[in-house]
Design a protein around this motif. Structure first.
Motif, short mmCIF file in Angstrom:
data_model
loop_
_atom_site.label_atom_id
_atom_site.label_comp_id
_atom_site.label_asym_id
_atom_site.label_seq_id
_atom_site.Cartn_x
_atom_site.Cartn_y
_atom_site.Cartn_z
N MET A 45 0.85 -1.20 0.00
CA MET A 45 0.00 0.00 0.00
C MET A 45 0.88 1.25 0.00
N ALA A 46 0.39 2.30 -0.62
CA ALA A 46 1.20 3.52 -0.78
C ALA A 46 1.31 4.30 0.52
N ILE A 47 2.44 4.99 0.67
CA ILE A 47 2.60 5.94 1.77
C ILE A 47 1.75 7.17 1.47
N GLU A 48 0.89 7.53 2.39
CA GLU A 48 0.00 8.70 2.22
C GLU A 48 0.21 9.68 3.38
N ARG A 49 -0.31 10.88 3.14
CA ARG A 49 -0.39 11.88 4.21
C ARG A 49 -1.84 12.30 4.37
N THR A 50 -2.25 12.57 5.61
CA THR A 50 -3.60 13.01 5.87
C THR A 50 -3.58 14.12 6.91
N LEU A 51 -4.61 14.96 6.86
CA LEU A 51 -4.70 16.07 7.82
C LEU A 51 -5.56 15.62 8.99
N SER A 52 -5.05 15.85 10.18
CA SER A 52 -5.76 15.52 11.41
C SER A 52 -5.92 16.79 12.24
N ILE A 53 -7.05 16.91 12.91
CA ILE A 53 -7.25 18.01 13.87
C ILE A 53 -7.70 17.42 15.20
N ILE A 54 -7.00 17.78 16.25
CA ILE A 54 -7.47 17.48 17.60
C ILE A 54 -8.33 18.67 18.02
N LYS A 55 -9.60 18.42 18.25
CA LYS A 55 -10.61 19.48 18.36
C LYS A 55 -10.66 20.10 19.77
N PRO A 56 -11.39 21.24 19.88
CA PRO A 56 -11.44 21.95 21.16
C PRO A 56 -11.90 21.12 22.36
N ASP A 57 -12.82 20.20 22.17
CA ASP A 57 -13.26 19.41 23.34
C ASP A 57 -12.10 18.60 23.90
N ALA A 58 -11.19 18.18 23.01
CA ALA A 58 -10.04 17.36 23.45
C ALA A 58 -8.90 18.22 23.99
N THR A 59 -8.62 19.37 23.34
CA THR A 59 -7.54 20.22 23.87
C THR A 59 -7.93 20.76 25.25
N ARG A 60 -9.22 21.09 25.42
CA ARG A 60 -9.69 21.58 26.73
C ARG A 60 -9.46 20.56 27.84
N ARG A 61 -9.62 19.27 27.48
CA ARG A 61 -9.48 18.21 28.50
C ARG A 61 -8.07 17.65 28.56
N ASN A 62 -7.11 18.35 27.87
CA ASN A 62 -5.69 18.00 27.95
C ASN A 62 -5.41 16.59 27.41
N LEU A 63 -6.06 16.25 26.29
CA LEU A 63 -5.97 14.89 25.75
C LEU A 63 -5.01 14.77 24.56
N THR A 64 -4.29 15.84 24.23
CA THR A 64 -3.46 15.80 23.02
C THR A 64 -2.48 14.62 23.04
N GLY A 65 -1.78 14.45 24.13
CA GLY A 65 -0.78 13.39 24.19
C GLY A 65 -1.39 12.00 24.09
N ARG A 66 -2.53 11.81 24.75
CA ARG A 66 -3.16 10.48 24.70
C ARG A 66 -3.68 10.17 23.31
N ILE A 67 -4.19 11.19 22.62
CA ILE A 67 -4.66 10.98 21.24
C ILE A 67 -3.48 10.74 20.32
N ASN A 68 -2.41 11.52 20.48
CA ASN A 68 -1.23 11.30 19.64
C ASN A 68 -0.67 9.89 19.82
N ALA A 69 -0.74 9.37 21.03
CA ALA A 69 -0.25 8.00 21.26
C ALA A 69 -1.05 6.99 20.43
N ARG A 70 -2.35 7.23 20.28
CA ARG A 70 -3.17 6.32 19.45
C ARG A 70 -2.67 6.30 18.01
N PHE A 71 -2.34 7.49 17.48
CA PHE A 71 -1.84 7.55 16.11
C PHE A 71 -0.52 6.78 15.99
N GLU A 72 0.38 7.06 16.91
CA GLU A 72 1.71 6.44 16.83
C GLU A 72 1.64 4.92 17.05
N GLU A 73 0.78 4.49 17.94
CA GLU A 73 0.62 3.05 18.16
C GLU A 73 0.07 2.34 16.92
N ALA A 74 -0.66 3.09 16.08
CA ALA A 74 -1.22 2.52 14.85
C ALA A 74 -0.24 2.60 13.68
#
Ligand code: CMP
Length: 140
Positions: free
Chosen positions: A1-30
């Motif tokens: 499968m080809a290497i692709e790039r995609t745009l991701s946004i961590i939205k205000p409900d998540a930044t407010r709850r300080n979830l950026t790192g936990r969400i980024n870990a999901r991406f990296e684990e995948a």
């Protein structure tokens, strides 16, 4: 499968709850690499331009006001089949329909406050990446 790039946004409900790192870990684990990332506070006009395709939808005003209500983290994810892989990791738009273990199942509050956005196809990904990042900011 080809290497692709995609745009991701961590939205205000998540930044407010300080979830950026936990969400980024999901991406990296995948196996997705975060090759560009910045925290920005969108104006209402910028949110309206970004979501212009939804202008006629009944939720447009709610969606754009929400996206301009607090900082977001915009990022470029890279990997094999990154567009579809990111959509798998995010889960269904409405967290009530999202599969166990997905970001939206675990973190989203509602269909509007659903923690993350991801491009839905190759053309959209190219347009959405160019909306937020210059070529100089994409170092791989
Ligand atoms: P996203 O992937 O960012 O793309 C468009 C967004 O519109 C979507 O995620 C949802 O957050 C939002 N959305 C879709 N349906 C509704 C709805 N019925 N009410 C509020 N927001 C919605």
């Amino acid at each position: 499968m080809a290497i692709e790039r995609t745009l991701s946004i961590i939205k205000p409900d998540a930044t407010r709850r300080n979830l950026t790192g936990r969400i980024n870990a999901r991406f990296e684990e995948a196996g997705l690499r975060i090759i560009a990332q910045k925290r920005v506070w969108l104006t209402l006009g910028q949110a309206q331009t970004f979501y212009g395709v939804h202008r006629a939808r009944p939720f447009f005003a709610e969606l754009t006001a929400f996206m301009a209500s607090a900082p977001v983290v915009v990022q470029v994810l890279e990997g094999e089949g990154a567009i579809a892989k990111n959509r798998d990791v995010m889960g269904a738009t409405n967290p009530a329909n999202a599969a166990p273990g997905t970001i939206r199942k675990d973190f989203a509050l509602s269909v509007g406050e659903n923690s993350v956005h991801g491009s839905d196809g190759p053309e959209t990904a190219a347009d959405e990446i160019a909306f937020f990042f210059s070529g100089l900011e994409l170092v791989g």
